[in-house]
Design an enzyme around this catalytic site. Structure first.
Site, PDB file in Angstrom:
ATOM      1  N   ARG A  46       0.871  -1.186   0.000  1.00 41.40           N
ATOM      2  CA  ARG A  46       0.000   0.000   0.000  1.00 41.40           C
ATOM      3  C   ARG A  46       0.900   1.225   0.000  1.00 41.40           C
ATOM      4  O   ARG A  46       1.433   1.608   1.040  1.00 41.40           O
ATOM      5  CB  ARG A  46      -0.892  -0.036   1.252  1.00 41.40           C
ATOM      6  N   SER A 117     -12.939  -2.482   1.660  1.00 41.51           N
ATOM      7  CA  SER A 117     -13.191  -1.868   2.970  1.00 41.51           C
ATOM      8  C   SER A 117     -14.664  -1.501   3.039  1.00 41.51           C
ATOM      9  O   SER A 117     -15.177  -0.854   2.128  1.00 41.51           O
ATOM     10  CB  SER A 117     -12.365  -0.589   3.123  1.00 41.51           C
ATOM     11  N   LYS A 146      -3.579   6.534   8.619  1.00 42.81           N
ATOM     12  CA  LYS A 146      -4.311   6.863   7.390  1.00 42.81           C
ATOM     13  C   LYS A 146      -4.779   8.304   7.471  1.00 42.81           C
ATOM     14  O   LYS A 146      -5.406   8.703   8.446  1.00 42.81           O
ATOM     15  CB  LYS A 146      -5.500   5.911   7.247  1.00 42.81           C
TER      16      LYS A 146
HETATM   17  N1  TZP Z   1      -7.624   1.786   6.918  1.00 33.77           N
HETATM   18  C1  TZP Z   1      -8.309   2.021   8.034  1.00 33.77           C
HETATM   19  S1  TZP Z   1      -7.285   2.381   9.320  1.00 33.77           S
HETATM   20  C2  TZP Z   1      -5.901   2.214   8.371  1.00 33.77           C
HETATM   21  C3  TZP Z   1      -6.273   1.884   7.077  1.00 33.77           C
HETATM   22  C4  TZP Z   1      -5.360   1.671   5.952  1.00 33.77           C
HETATM   23  C5  TZP Z   1      -4.521   2.417   8.891  1.00 33.77           C
HETATM   24  C6  TZP Z   1      -4.054   1.280   9.720  1.00 33.77           C
HETATM   25  O1  TZP Z   1      -2.744   1.520  10.176  1.00 33.77           O
HETATM   26  P1  TZP Z   1      -2.268   1.146  11.663  1.00 33.77           P
HETATM   27  O2  TZP Z   1      -0.882   1.718  11.750  1.00 33.77           O
HETATM   28  O3  TZP Z   1      -2.249  -0.348  11.751  1.00 33.77           O
HETATM   29  O4  TZP Z   1      -3.230   1.792  12.610  1.00 33.77           O
END
Ligand code: TZP
Ligand code: MG
Length: 217
Positions: A46, A117, A146
């Site tokens: 990603r 998602s 994010k």
């Molecule tokens: N989608 C929802 S939260 C997120 C994504 C891509 C980020 C998750 O990253 P982390 O560091 O595991 O909280």
């Protein structure tokens, strides 16, 4: 890896590591190798956020990470970039509600694994009918990873989906660590997806192993 049946996909989703170059404090290939040594079960590339790679650099990193996954028999999924997934013959793609429609993506990728998602039961139902193989649900806990993240939802939607009898594979995402992973599984998720709990850990392999220990029952 062609589109797997729901039970084997559930196993593959257990310790689902996601990252791109912007999530790593050292060489991404090293990070991935250490995460695999610790026991991740699936990897998603990603490449997002400030300073994200594009063009040839993105392609080259994706290819390098994919070859590490192939050597180690870890499925390789690409976030959003369907063309890249097709060019590399990745195992699958993961998209969000803001990306191309699920039917269109399913059509393009044939029998590759498709993750989506979802944030409501209705989105989950629509996605399944359109050809999704698994759901990513979150953010379960607060996260700074994010940029355009929605509000924290806890495990409510996972529970609702399971209570209504939907058996689709689910991974929770957002702020998940080894310490708080168990309630996500208890709510009905098959696995947890994490970025920083692994990519920013002092020992990446230990962090992956610890997460694995708490997800496998
Ligand atoms: N989608 C929802 S939260 C997120 C994504 C891509 C980020 C998750 O990253 P982390 O560091 O595991 O909280
Ligand atoms: Mg997206």
């Amino acid at each position: 890896m062609a589109r797997s049946n729901s039970d084997s996909l559930k196993d593959l989703l257990k310790v689902y590591f996601i990252m791109g170059s912007t999530n790593c404090t050292k060489n991404p290939a090293e990070v991935l190798k250490e995460a695999i040594a610790g026991g991740i079960t699936l990897f998603q590339y990603r490449e997002k956020g400030k300073g994200a790679l594009a063009g040839d650099k993105k392609y080259e990193l994706a290819k390098e990470l994919q070859s590490i996954c192939i050597e180690n028999h870890i499925p390789f999924i690409i976030n959003d970039d369907i063309d890249l997934a097709m060019a590399l013959n990745a195992d699958g793609v993961h998209i969000g509600q803001e990306d191309d429609p699920v039917e269109m993506v399913r059509e393009k990728i044939g029998d590759k694994t498709l993750g989506i998602s979802v944030h409501t039961y209705e989105e989950a139902m629509t996605s399944i009918q359109a050809g999704a193989d698994y759901f990513g649900i979150g953010p379960i806990y607060p996260t700074n990873t994010k940029e355009d993240v929605r509000s924290v939802q806890g495990t409510y939607l996972i529970e609702e989906i399971r209570k209504k009898g939907l058996k689709t594979p689910i991974v929770g995402i957002g702020g998940i660590t080894a310490e708080n992973a168990k309630p996500v599984i208890k709510a009905g998720a098959d696995g947890v997806s994490v970025i920083t709990a692994i990519s920013h850990a002092e020992s990446i392999s230990d962090a992956a192993a610890e997460l694995r220990k708490n997800v496998f029952r």
